[in-house]
Design a protein around this motif. Structure first.
Motif, short mmCIF file in Angstrom:
data_model
loop_
_atom_site.label_atom_id
_atom_site.label_comp_id
_atom_site.label_asym_id
_atom_site.label_seq_id
_atom_site.Cartn_x
_atom_site.Cartn_y
_atom_site.Cartn_z
N ARG A 281 0.84 -1.20 0.00
CA ARG A 281 0.00 0.00 0.00
C ARG A 281 0.87 1.25 0.00
NH1 ARG A 281 -5.10 0.48 3.63
NH2 ARG A 281 -3.62 0.65 5.36
N SER A 282 1.86 1.30 0.87
CA SER A 282 2.74 2.48 0.93
C SER A 282 3.45 2.70 -0.40
CB SER A 282 3.79 2.30 2.03
OG SER A 282 3.20 2.31 3.29
N ALA A 283 4.04 1.64 -0.92
CA ALA A 283 4.81 1.78 -2.16
C ALA A 283 3.91 2.21 -3.31
CB ALA A 283 5.51 0.45 -2.49
N GLY A 284 2.75 1.57 -3.43
CA GLY A 284 1.85 1.90 -4.52
C GLY A 284 1.40 3.34 -4.48
N PHE A 285 0.99 3.83 -3.32
CA PHE A 285 0.52 5.20 -3.21
C PHE A 285 1.65 6.21 -3.37
CE2 PHE A 285 -3.35 3.33 -1.49
CZ PHE A 285 -4.33 4.21 -1.95
N LEU A 286 2.83 5.91 -2.85
CA LEU A 286 3.96 6.84 -3.01
C LEU A 286 4.36 6.97 -4.47
CD1 LEU A 286 6.15 5.87 0.08
CD2 LEU A 286 5.06 8.08 -0.33
N ILE A 287 4.41 5.86 -5.18
CA ILE A 287 4.77 5.92 -6.60
C ILE A 287 3.70 6.69 -7.37
CG2 ILE A 287 5.12 4.53 -8.68
CD1 ILE A 287 6.24 2.32 -6.77
N ALA A 288 2.43 6.44 -7.05
CA ALA A 288 1.33 7.15 -7.71
C ALA A 288 1.42 8.65 -7.48
CB ALA A 288 -0.01 6.62 -7.23
N ASP A 289 1.99 9.06 -6.34
CA ASP A 289 2.13 10.49 -6.03
C ASP A 289 3.48 11.05 -6.46
OD1 ASP A 289 -0.40 10.80 -5.12
OD2 ASP A 289 0.09 10.84 -2.99
N GLY A 290 4.22 10.30 -7.27
CA GLY A 290 5.41 10.85 -7.90
C GLY A 290 6.73 10.54 -7.22
N VAL A 291 6.74 9.74 -6.15
CA VAL A 291 8.00 9.39 -5.48
C VAL A 291 8.59 8.17 -6.18
CG1 VAL A 291 9.10 8.72 -3.31
CG2 VAL A 291 7.12 10.26 -3.30
#
Length: 886
Positions: A281-291
């Motif tokens: 969940r953390s990785a997916g959302f962070l990548i989606a937000d440009g990290v």
């Protein structure tokens, strides 16, 4: 009501019915608070509203905010998998009042929601208040009917919230749920409060004071409300569980992990599945937000999260990358509410696959090193720091991953030794760079890098953000502060400003503070690969290290750069498709008002080809296709057809930008352009607007250059051309459509006149000073010689005059010097019968020397030269005569 989706919807609908604006979750990368690594609470996006720095159209709001606590001060990473309620990613449900309602309505709304909408039994709820907050205690008695035994007064800072050392602050009131006597633990404030029986589900912050300084606190004129309820915690209660990992969201992800790994959900790898589900969940959302994963800042935290989960997949014996195969389950579970997951599906999938593939290549060897080393240590002896550093530097093990692996054995790591090894490696890197031939004046950036750290670039998704000043340079030296009128170079911890690289010019804009600082940023440079340096001058105020500042990119300038950069990619692809795969980029410039593209091409590009290339680019622009971004290794990207940009230095991972679409050989759509690129681009090709080629030419052997304009610059170019066309039509008194015919007619007339004029000049030149009779001929050394100086006759007409004079002379030598536009040209002719005695080439060189020229060339019977000293034309004639005299 059992699903987390229904709980989230019920919460938001309840507050919407009570006059609250439903506000979408802000990104996980906060752009209004540079002190935070990630958004970690619902109030972060409203911080400036609470302080009064920002105004909204509403004074009540509610949201479901995505949060991450995995780095910095708020870090739950080490506890994930070991407890029932620690997560790196969680959702915070909240309601907010910006000077509208206060304690009474906040408590009333909270009590009605948890007891009526959620249906929690009142006898299993208790609350805490700050020990001096008699108002809150009285309101809980009045509204909820709670006795004093269930209103617990807490004297510690746990029940007093503050935004910082100064600023808004106030007491808190927390709602707790009692899971029952079967679970150990006591109520809050008791010696057994750390047990799991009483669980906090909601925190109400009563923002009623402003802290001016220690011991100096004032009442706020408009007190406010900030609340936070963890979705995972309330879902566990409403779904009849004590453990957050048993709720529907986590069970779907845990089940997907178990199925993909061929293991039991609650067997020996139960903890591993929990870690994987949380970290996915953390990785997916962070990548989606440009990290993106990296070795610095937010990207490093993301890499730590990903590799921790990947180590657990390896621990379960999964032979191939696992995480990316769980992305469909994540999107199915949470994508309906958080649409950014669906939009970034490809990027999330490829980033996880790439990272796990690379990490697995070294994981086995790293684990072997770790195992071999620990076998030589005593039972409680710490792992040596140099070994931990080797795991980090060679095998990609973040320090906390090594600590997590050793945790099961109760073994620690010599962190002091690790830090010493890290510092030594940095010293070696500096020494290596010092001998690389770079400018010595740039060495200061190593000092800046050591103290300030890398700059986090936020500009792919933002054009303004807040940052903390990490370093200031004036005249190449670091200073603590700078005053108005000073030219400065400023480094902050995070920035939306793009630093010049890859051919794209850097951003411009302003750096400001509410206290009056105003810096005009005239350029942004990139140093040592990851330091973004804002160069400009202090217009007003004073800037100091450690100060929080607001950075705003000049959006018009950025948009113009984006348009030209994206147009460059389309141009590159169009050239290759039209001319062939030999076309590769050899240099580029992306400016706000133009682009310049150098490429390999042995011959000039014809007009029809240029028209077709321009038409292709504009067709792709009109298609308005989405511009996509992915993450790959350079080798993988190039293997898949991505073009590497000239002058760009690539690391282990690169951004791959694709745009446009064409039909492939297999009948499926494929990107028109795919390139490795770290620059900023438009969101859709239609944002480019228009593309016009303005020039094409050669710059070196086998290298051609196209200059073009896009967007507003292209429109301005077209308007200028139209104005010139209208002006030319008016001058020639014809319609624009007849202009070409009229110009052709004029050119034909001009040619006829030039021929007639040349004829008349020859007659004058050969007919004597008065224009009549034959030219004056003298005899020198037994050779007939005719020499003349002609004013206003261009060099191209001198050969005709010389030929005519040779006929008059019959046998002899002629020398004609023409003076035109301040320069002299000379032609010497020798009749055929004398070329054995005299060479026109030798004679013309003597004439050229007299007029300041060098050399000259031609045939023995006719040669030509020139020189800059027109006032010495007569001397050139004399020089030929002298050569004949011997």
């Amino acid at each position: 009501m059992t699903s987390a989706t229904e709980i989230r919807r019920t919460f938001l609908d309840f507050f919407a019915k009570n006059g609250h604006e439903v506000v979408a979750s802000s990104p996980l990368v906060p752009q209004n608070d540079p002190t935070l690594l990630f958004t970690n609470a619902g109030m972060v996006q409203f911080k400036n509203v609470f302080t009064g720095a920002e105004k909204r159209l509403y004074d009540r709001a509610t949201s479901s905010q995505k949060c991450v606590r995995a780095g910095g001060k708020h870090n739950d990473l080490d506890n994930v998998g070991y407890t029932a309620r620690h997560h790196t990613f969680f959702e915070m449900l909240g309601n907010f009042s910006f000077g509208d309602y206060f304690k009474e309505q906040a408590i009333d709304l909270a009590w009605n929601l948890v007891t009526r909408e959620f249906g929690l039994p009142k006898d299993r709820l208790l609350v805490t208040v700050y020990h001096t907050d008699d108002d809150a205690a009285a309101l809980w008695r009045k509204i909820a009917g709670l006795g004093d035994d269930r209103i617990i007064r807490i004297p510690t800072s746990d029940n007093f919230w503050a935004m910082g050392d100064t600023g808004p602050c106030g007491p808190c009131s927390e709602i707790f749920f009692d899971h029952g006597e079967g679970i150990p633990g006591g109520p809050p404030g008791s010696p057994d409060e750390d047990g799991d029986r009483f669980i906090e589900i909601w925190n109400l912050v009563f923002m009623q004071f402003e802290q001016l300084s220690p011991g100096n606190r004032l009442d706020l004129p408009r007190p406010s409300i900030d609340t936070g309820m963890g979705l995972e915690r309330i879902a566990a209660i409403l779904q009849g569980h004590h453990d957050n990992y048993d709720i529907d969201i986590f069970r779907r992800l845990i089940t997907a992990s178990a199925q993909a790994s061929g293991t039991d959900t609650d067997g020996p790898y139960k903890m591993s599945h929990r870690v994987i589900a949380d970290h996915l969940r953390s990785a997916g959302f962070l990548i989606a937000d440009g990290v993106m994963p990296s070795n610095e800042g937010r990207g490093y935290v993301l890499r730590r999260i990903m590799r921790r989960a990947m180590r657990h997949a390896h621990k379960m014996g999964v032979p191939e990358p696992l995480m990316y195969r769980l992305v469909p389950a994540l999107i199915e579970t949470m994508g309906d509410h958080y649409h950014e997951l669906r939009r970034a599906r490809a990027l999330i999938t490829e980033t996880l696959k790439l990272e796990e593939t690379r990490f697995r290549q070294t994981l086995d060897r790293g684990m072997r090193l770790l195992e071999e080393t620990t076998q030589t240590l005593g039972a409680t002896e710490r792992l040596p720091g140099d070994v931990a550093f080797k795991l980090y530097d060679t095998y990609g093990f973040p320090l906390d991953l090594t600590q997590d692996v050793l945790r099961a054995d109760g073994r620690g790591v010599d962190t002091e030794g690790f830090n010493a090894a890290l510092a030594e490696a940095r010293t070696r890197a500096r020494a290596s760079w010092a001998g690389s031939g770079e400018a010595a004046t740039d060495r200061v950036w190593f000092d800046v890098r050591d103290t300030a750290g890398a700059t986090e670039f936020l500009g792919y998704g933002a054009t303004d953000a807040d940052g903390v000043v990490k370093a200031i340079l004036v005249d190449g030296a670091q200073v603590d502060a700078a005053e108005a009128g000073t030219k400065v170079s400023v480094i902050v911890n995070q920035t939306p400003f793009y630093g010049e690289s890859g051919g794209q010019m850097g951003d411009t804009g302003r750096i400001t503070t509410p206290e009056g600082l105003d810096i005009e940023v005239t350029e942004t440079a990139k140093k040592l690969g990851d330091l973004h340096v804002h160069i400009g001058h202090v217009v007003a105020g004073r800037i100091a290290v450690g100060e929080a500042v607001h950075l705003a990119v000049d959006v018009a300038h950025r948009d113009a750069l984006r348009a030209h950069h994206s147009a460059t990619h389309l141009l590159h692809a169009a050239l290759r498709r039209r001319l062939g795969d030999h076309v590769t980029q050899k240099g580029s410039l992306v400016a706000p008002d133009r682009l310049r593209f150098d490429f390999s091409q042995p011959t000039p590009i014809g007009r029809e080809d240029l028209k077709a290339i321009e038409a292709d680019v504009n067709r792709l622009i009109r298609s308005n296709a989405e511009v996509g971004t992915r993450l790959m290794t350079p080798d993988e990207a190039i293997a898949q057809g991505a073009m590497a940009l000239f002058g760009e230095k690539y690391g282990d991972e690169v951004r791959v930008v694709d745009m446009g679409a064409i039909l492939g050989d297999d009948g499926r759509n494929m990107p028109y352009s795919v390139e490795l690129c770290g620059g900023t681009h438009v969101s859709r090709t239609g944002d480019i607007g228009l593309f016009k080629i303005v020039a094409e030419g050669g710059v070196a052997a086998g290298i051609r250059r196209i200059e073009a304009v896009a967007g507003d610059a292209a429109l301005a170019f077209v308007e200028i051309q139209q104005d010139r066309l209208a002006e030319a039509s008016a001058t020639l008194k014809v319609a624009p459509g007849d202009l070409v015919d009229r110009i052709s007619s004029l050119l034909d007339e001009r040619k006829k006149l030039d021929v007639e004029l040349a004829r008349l000049r020859r007659e004058i030149a050969t007919g004597g000073a008065s224009g009549g009779g034959e030219a004056q001929i003298e005899e020198i050394g037994g050779v007939r010689f005719a020499g003349r100086v002609l004013d206003g006759v261009p060099a191209k007409e001198l050969r005709g005059v010389a030929d005519a004079l040779k006929k008059q002379v019959g046998s002899g030598v002629v020398a004609i010097v023409g003076v035109h536009d301040g320069k002299a040209g000379v032609v010497v002719g020798v009749t055929d019968d004398l070329t054995g005695r005299f060479s026109a080439v030798d004679l013309v060189r003597a004439a050229a020397e007299a007029i300041g020229g060098k050399g000259g060339g031609g045939r023995p019977d006719l040669a030509q030269a020139g020189g800059p000293e027109a006032d010495k034309a007569a001397d050139a004639v004399k020089a030929v005569a002298a050569a004949l005299a011997g």
